[in-house]
Write a protein that holds these residues in place. Structure first.
Motif, short mmCIF file in Angstrom:
data_model
loop_
_atom_site.label_atom_id
_atom_site.label_comp_id
_atom_site.label_asym_id
_atom_site.label_seq_id
_atom_site.Cartn_x
_atom_site.Cartn_y
_atom_site.Cartn_z
N GLY A 13 0.83 -1.55 -0.18
CA GLY A 13 0.14 0.34 0.20
C GLY A 13 1.07 1.11 0.15
O GLY A 13 2.56 1.12 0.37
N GLY A 14 0.06 2.97 -0.41
CA GLY A 14 0.98 3.96 -0.69
C GLY A 14 1.24 4.56 0.62
O GLY A 14 1.97 5.10 0.89
N SER A 15 0.32 3.69 1.40
CA SER A 15 0.43 4.43 2.86
C SER A 15 2.05 4.13 3.86
O SER A 15 2.55 5.05 4.55
N HIS A 68 -1.83 13.69 0.63
CA HIS A 68 -2.43 11.91 1.49
C HIS A 68 -2.50 12.18 2.42
O HIS A 68 -1.02 12.89 2.85
N THR A 87 -4.56 13.65 -4.27
CA THR A 87 -6.11 13.24 -4.03
C THR A 87 -7.34 13.71 -4.03
O THR A 87 -8.04 13.67 -4.79
N ASP A 101 4.63 11.20 -4.24
CA ASP A 101 3.51 10.68 -3.84
C ASP A 101 2.79 10.71 -5.36
O ASP A 101 2.02 11.58 -5.80
N ALA A 111 0.82 8.02 -6.10
CA ALA A 111 0.47 6.90 -6.49
C ALA A 111 -0.58 6.89 -7.33
O ALA A 111 -0.87 5.32 -7.13
N HIS A 112 -1.93 7.40 -7.28
CA HIS A 112 -2.07 7.94 -8.08
C HIS A 112 -2.17 7.47 -9.04
O HIS A 112 -2.31 7.10 -10.65
N ASP A 153 0.91 3.11 -6.88
CA ASP A 153 0.11 1.99 -6.01
C ASP A 153 -0.66 1.86 -7.82
O ASP A 153 -1.65 2.03 -8.24
N HIS A 209 -2.88 -0.68 -7.08
CA HIS A 209 -3.99 -0.94 -7.03
C HIS A 209 -4.57 0.59 -7.44
O HIS A 209 -5.97 1.05 -6.92
N LYS A 210 -4.44 1.79 -7.73
CA LYS A 210 -5.32 2.85 -8.84
C LYS A 210 -4.96 2.37 -9.94
O LYS A 210 -6.28 2.06 -10.56
C1 LIG Z 1 -4.62 5.84 -2.48
C2 LIG Z 1 -2.83 6.92 -1.97
C3 LIG Z 1 -2.33 6.38 -1.36
C4 LIG Z 1 -2.73 5.74 -0.11
O1 LIG Z 1 -2.60 4.77 -0.65
P1 LIG Z 1 -2.59 3.42 -0.22
O2 LIG Z 1 -2.83 2.45 -0.68
O3 LIG Z 1 -4.38 3.15 0.15
O4 LIG Z 1 -2.27 2.90 1.40
C5 LIG Z 1 -1.48 7.99 -0.64
N1 LIG Z 1 -1.42 9.07 -1.71
C6 LIG Z 1 -2.29 9.18 -2.94
C7 LIG Z 1 -1.04 9.86 -3.48
C8 LIG Z 1 -2.94 7.78 -2.69
O5 LIG Z 1 -4.39 8.42 -4.28
#
Ligand SMILES: *Cc1c(COP(=O)(O)O)cnc(C)c1O
Length: 492
Positions: A152-154, A193, A250, A275, A277-278, A304, A306-307
Motif C-alpha cells: 500500500g501507498g501509506s 494524502h 488526492t 507521491d 500513488a494515483h 500504487d 491498485h489505483k
Molecule cells: C491511495 C493513495 C495513498 C494511499 O495509498 P494506500 O495504498 O491506500 O495506502 C497515498 N497517496 C495518494 C496520492 C493516494 O492516491
C-alpha cells in the motif's frame, strides 16, 4: 492420541485439503464471479448495497456456521458490498480491477510465496524485480534506480520518509530522534494524502512538524513560495527531512510542477519525495505523460498498482532514484535471514527494504495482465478514464445546475449540484444540500460518489475508476441528482 482419533483427525484434514473439492469449489467460484461481473457491468443491481452495519454484522455472524456452502458465501459477499464493476461506481480511488488479475491473486494465495529472502519465493522475487524495473523505465527513471514492493501507498510513503529521515538525521535509527526532534520538519503538498502526516507522527517528528507547502489556485505547490519556505526554515535552523509533492493530489487530481520543484529541492539539498500513488500511470499515456515531467529527479516515488493500473488491492511500487538508498530505511541486521555469507547478493532479498517480513507475492497479477494484454491496455485504461473525466467536465460546464470546482487533469472531478431554487443561497446552505443529496443518492444504490470540501464548504467528488463508465452514466447521474434535489426541496 490413539490411532482411531488420529485417523479421524487426518480424515478431516484431508477433506479440507482435497484437490477434487478445491476443483469443484473453484468452478463454482469462477462461475459466480463471471455472473457477478456480467450483472455489474450491466448495472443489474445496486452500486452500494446500503444496509446499517448491524444488519451486515448479524448476517455475517449467522453464516459463520459449520457446513456453509461455498456458493452461498460468495453470493453474500457480492450481495452486500460495493459493486466496483458497475459503471455507476464513481467513488473512491478503488478501481474496477482487470478481471483476470483476480485469478492471479488466487494463484498467488495458493502458492503463498513468502518474500523476505529470495529463496522463500524465487519466482515471486524475480517477478517483483522485473515489474519494478519495467515500471521504473516506463516512468522514465534513470539507470541506477531501485525499489521495493510494499503493501500500500501509506506504507510506501512511510518507508520513503523513514529513509529520508535516516539520511537527513544520521544516527536516528539507532539512537532515536531525541537530538533532531526540535528541528526536523517535512514540507508536504498542502492537500497531501493523510498518510504523509501520519508518517511524521510515526517517525517521532510530530504531526505538527508536517508543514504544508502553499498551493496556487489549481491546488498545485506554488514553487516560488516553496523556495521562500525552505529559505526561511533554514534560517530558523530547521532540518527539512523531505519535500513531498503530489502527482496527482488526492482531492482534485492536480499534478505538481515536478521539474521546478526538483530544481528548488536540489538548490536546498532536500530530499524530494513524489507521491504518485494515483497518477504515475499517466506515464503510459502519450496524452498525459507530460504531467510527470521531472519525476526522474525525485529521490523517491510511490506508485500504487491498485489505483490506475487497475489491479486489485494491494500492491505498491516504491522507487528510489539511487538504488542503494533502499537499504537506509531499516538499517538493521536479522542475521538468521540476511546472512552476509549467503549464497546470493543481498540485493535479491526484498525484505531488507520493507516493513513487512512475510509479504504477499503482490506482483503476479500485474505481470500476468501485462503479459496477456500487453502494455497498451494500461495506456488505454488511463486514456479512457482521464478522457471521460474531461467529457463529464464539459457536460457540467454546459449544465445549469452543476458547478465544476476543478479543471480535471486526472480522472477526479470536484463539483456542487445547485438547483435554481438554491442559486445565490448561503454557501453553508448549499454545502449542507450536497451532504443531503449524496446521502440519498448512495443509499438509493443508483450511483456512488464521495464527499469533498472546497474552500471550506461541502462539495461532491467523483473519480472515474471504471473504464466502462461512459456518457450514459453522466446522463443518469444528472437525472438522479435532479430527482433527489426536487424531493429535498419539496420536503423543505
Ligand atoms: C491511495 C493513495 C495513498 C494511499 O495509498 P494506500 O495504498 O491506500 O495506502 C497515498 N497517496 C495518494 C496520492 C493516494 O492516491
Amino acid at each position: 492420541m490413539n490411532q482411531d482419533d488420529y485417523n479421524a483427525l487426518r480424515a478431516r484434514i484431508e477433506r479440507a485439503y482435497a484437490p477434487a473439492t478445491f476443483d469443484k469449489h473453484g468452478q463454482t467460484a469462477v462461475a459466480l464471479m463471471a455472473e457477478f461481473l456480467n450483472g455489474s457491468q450491466h448495472s443489474a443491481n445496486a452500486v452500494l448495497n446500503w444496509r446499517a452495519p448491524t444488519s451486515n454484522i448479524e448476517e455475517a455472524q449467522a453464516l459463520l456456521n459449520d457446513g456453509a456452502d461455498v456458493g452461498e458465501l460468495i453470493q453474500a459477499i457480492f450481495a452486500h458490498g460495493q459493486t466496483i464493476h458497475d459503471p455507476r461506481y464513481m467513488g473512491h480511488q478503488v478501481p474496477a480491477p482487470v478481471p483476470m488479475s483476480a485469478l492471479f491473486e488466487a494463484v498467488s494465495s495458493l502458492s503463498n510465496q513468502g518474500m523476505t529472502v529470495y529463496e522463500m519465493g524465487p519466482w515471486s522475487s524475480a517477478v517483483e524485480r522485473v515489474m519494478m524495473q519495467t515500471l521504473g523505465e516506463q516512468l522514465g527513471l534513470t539507470p541506477g534506480f531501485g525499489g521495493i514492493l510494499t503493501s500500500g501507498g501509506s506504507i510506501a510513503n512511510l518507508t520513503a520518509l523513514l529513509t529520508a529521515r535516516n539520511i537527513a538525521l544520521q544516527g536516528t535509527w539507532a539512537n532515536g530522534i531525541s537530538e533532531g526532534r526540535d528541528k526536523a520538519v517535512i514540507v508536504a503538498h498542502g492537500e497531501s494524502h493523510y498518510s504523509v502526516e501520519r508518517a511524521a507522527g510515526i517517525l517521532g517528528m510530530g504531526t505538527h512538524n508536517c508543514l504544508k507547502a502553499a498551493l496556487d489556485e489549481h491546488s498545485k505547490i506554488d514553487v516560488a513560495k516553496l523556495d521562500e519556505q525552505l529559505h526561511s526554515l533554514r534560517a530558523q535552523g530547521k532540518t527539512v527531512i523531505a519535500v513531498v509533492a503530489a502527482a496527482c493530489s488526492t482531492r482534485t487530481g492536480s499534478y505538481d510542477p515536478l521539474r521546478a520543484i526538483a530544481r528548488v529541492c536540489k538548490a536546498h539539498q532536500v530530499w524530494l519525495h513524489v507521491d504518485a500513488a494515483h497518477g504515475a500511470a499517466a506515464a503510459f499515456s502519450d496524452d498525459y505523460r507530460h504531467y510527470l515531467e521531472g519525476i526522474e529527479e525525485a529521490d523517491s516515488v510511490v506508485w500504487d498498482a491498485h489505483k490506475m493500473l487497475f489491479m486489485p488491492a494491494l500492491s505498491t511500487y516504491l522507487f528510489y532514484r539511487k538504488s542503494a538508498n533502499q537499504y537506509q530505511a531499516l538499517n538493521q541486521s536479522a542475521s538468521y535471514l540476511f546472512d552476509a555469507n549467503a549464497m546470493l547478493s543481498e540485493q535479491y532479498n526484498t525484505g531488507l527494504g520493507t516493513l513487512e517480513c512475510t509479504k504477499r507475492a503482490a506482483a503476479f497479477s500485474l505481470w500476468a495482465t501485462w503479459a496477456v494484454h500487453g502494455k497498451q491496455l494500461f495506456a488505454d485504461l488511463v486514456n479512457i478514464t482521464y478522457g471521460m473525466a474531461r467529457t463529464f467536465a464539459r457536460h457540467m460546464l454546459q449544465h445549469p445546475h452543476f458547478q465544476l470546482l476543478n479543471e480535471p487533469e486526472a480522472n477526479v472531478l470536484v463539483f456542487r449540484y445547485v438547483p435554481s431554487a438554491l442559486r445565490g443561497a448561503d454557501a453553508g446552505v448549499i454545502g449542507a444540500f450536497q451532504v443531503g443529496l449524496r446521502k440519498r443518492l448512495i443509499e438509493s444504490g443508483e450511483f456512488y460518489i464521495v464527499p469533498a470540501v472546497d474552500r471550506g464548504h461541502q462539495a461532491l467528488r467523483m473519480v472515474i475508476m471504471n473504464p466502462l463508465t461512459s456518457e450514459a452514466e453522466f446522463a443518469g447521474l444528472s437525472a438522479a441528482l435532479q430527482r433527489h434535489a426536487e424531493q429535498m426541496l419539496a420536503q423543505n
